[in-house]
Design an enzyme around this catalytic site. Structure first.
Site, PDB file in Angstrom:
ATOM      1  N   ASP A  39       0.868  -1.294  -0.019  1.00 51.45           N
ATOM      2  CA  ASP A  39      -0.199   0.021  -0.063  1.00 51.45           C
ATOM      3  C   ASP A  39       0.898   1.398  -0.087  1.00 51.45           C
ATOM      4  O   ASP A  39       2.171   1.219   0.356  1.00 51.45           O
ATOM      5  CB  ASP A  39      -0.814  -0.044   1.328  1.00 51.45           C
ATOM      6  CG  ASP A  39      -2.070  -0.730   1.243  1.00 51.45           C
ATOM      7  OD1 ASP A  39      -2.408  -1.042  -0.067  1.00 51.45           O
ATOM      8  OD2 ASP A  39      -2.652  -1.194   2.214  1.00 51.45           O
ATOM      9  N   LYS A  61      -3.671   3.576  -2.915  1.00 53.71           N
ATOM     10  CA  LYS A  61      -4.875   4.282  -3.622  1.00 53.71           C
ATOM     11  C   LYS A  61      -4.918   5.667  -3.150  1.00 53.71           C
ATOM     12  O   LYS A  61      -5.843   6.358  -3.118  1.00 53.71           O
ATOM     13  CB  LYS A  61      -6.190   3.537  -2.668  1.00 53.71           C
ATOM     14  CG  LYS A  61      -6.592   2.163  -2.979  1.00 53.71           C
ATOM     15  CD  LYS A  61      -7.696   2.025  -2.293  1.00 53.71           C
ATOM     16  CE  LYS A  61      -8.014   0.295  -2.327  1.00 53.71           C
ATOM     17  NZ  LYS A  61      -8.711  -0.190  -1.152  1.00 53.71           N
ATOM     18  N   MET A 174      -8.459   9.182   8.679  1.00 53.44           N
ATOM     19  CA  MET A 174      -9.182   9.531   7.227  1.00 53.44           C
ATOM     20  C   MET A 174      -9.957  10.927   7.527  1.00 53.44           C
ATOM     21  O   MET A 174     -10.881  11.101   6.919  1.00 53.44           O
ATOM     22  CB  MET A 174      -9.589   8.447   6.715  1.00 53.44           C
ATOM     23  CG  MET A 174      -8.890   7.161   6.348  1.00 53.44           C
ATOM     24  SD  MET A 174      -9.855   6.052   5.787  1.00 53.44           S
ATOM     25  CE  MET A 174     -10.623   5.283   7.157  1.00 53.44           C
TER      26      MET A 174
END
Ligand SMILES: C[S@@+](CC[C@H](N)C(=O)[O-])C[C@H]1O[C@@H](n2cnc3c(N)ncnc32)[C@H](O)[C@@H]1O
Length: 257
Positions: A39, A61, A174
């Site tokens: 990641d 991502k 987040m």
């Protein structure tokens, strides 16, 4: 598939960023991998120390880079396991904390490939802890609540409101892009003097840290780069940070000039 190839997948938590914060078991697994799918939040330093013969594929991502969909990642895991054998899916922090590990496991197992999970140190705890912010402290906070601020559709999660109404330590992942809205929402329920901190790139060389109170959040956070991943911690335990009172005193002095 060659008959000698035994497809298997290990989900490994890489820890919060600092390469030395992976577990010994996780390190052994990546050293024994045929392919590593990693990641965006996995340390480049950690990867650079792994044998060059092991295939390493970025499947992050992060915004700004090519973004792999979850479906593409699932397919890559299975394809590489059948083609090469042992795939390590290396994920930031702990695989099961906002990591979509369950989807990867379900998909992989549906092809009859065995999956093992090796836990990792979650940034949710490591980032505050390495800054000296306790998650709990006798007399201040008897619990901590790790959450994301918004749901899939971008609206505030009910959990954020419930947590704000309690005395728990709020650890929000987040959420940096929505920082102003989060502060506004939490301020409806908690005292303006409640301490908060934002830790970005925690445990890495480029770690940044800001601290303040809900009341002065706008000025404290005005220079934050909202594109960098970060953790927001809200609660009385944040005032345990060594620089909290010093910074508050400085701000009071300057504001009275
Ligand atoms: C998709 S979640 C994955 C969390 C991960 N599984 C964990 O346990 O740490 C990504 C979010 O974790 C947080 N995060 C991960 N690593 C971080 C770090 N080193 N410093 C600050 N926040 C981090 C940020 O909120 C980021 O947006």
């Amino acid at each position: 598939m060659k008959s000698s190839i035994k497809a298997k997948v290990t989900l490994v938590g890489a820890g919060p960023g600092d390469k030395d914060l992976i577990t010994l078991k996780g390190l052994k697994a990546i050293q024994n991998a045929d392919v590593i799918l990693f990641d965006a939040l996995v340390s480049e330093e950690l990867l650079s120390e792994i044998d060059a013969s092991i295939i390493k594929i970025y499947v992050g991502k992060r915004c700004g880079k090519h973004s792999f969909s979850q479906e593409e990642i699932n397919t890559l895991i299975v394809e590489n396991a059948f083609k090469h054998g042992h795939v390590v899916r290396l994920k930031g922090g702990d695989p099961f904390v906002f990591g979509r590990a369950s989807e990867e496991i379900l998909y992989t197992e549906s092809f009859g490939i065995p999956v093992t999970v090796i836990p990792g140190v979650s940034s949710a705890i490591a980032a505050p802890s390495s800054q000296g912010i306790p998650m709990t402290k006798r007399g201040l906070s008897s619990s901590f609540w790790v959450m994301t601020a918004t749901k899939r559709d971008g609206t505030f999660s009910e959990d954020l409101k419930f947590a704000a109404q309690s005395s728990t330590t709020m650890v929000i992942l987040m959420g940096v892009r929505k920082l102003n809205e989060i502060i506004k929402e939490v301020s409806k329920y908690r005292s303006a003097l409640t301490a908060f901190a934002v830790i970005q790139n925690g445990t890495l060389q480029n770690e940044t840290f800001v601290i303040g109170t809900l009341a002065n959040a706008a000025s404290v956070t005005s220079n934050i780069n909202k594109a960098e991943p970060g953790i927001i911690v809200i609660g009385d335990v944040v005032s345990e940070h060594p620089s909290f009172f010093e910074e508050e005193v400085q701000r009071m002095l300057y504001s009275s000039l």
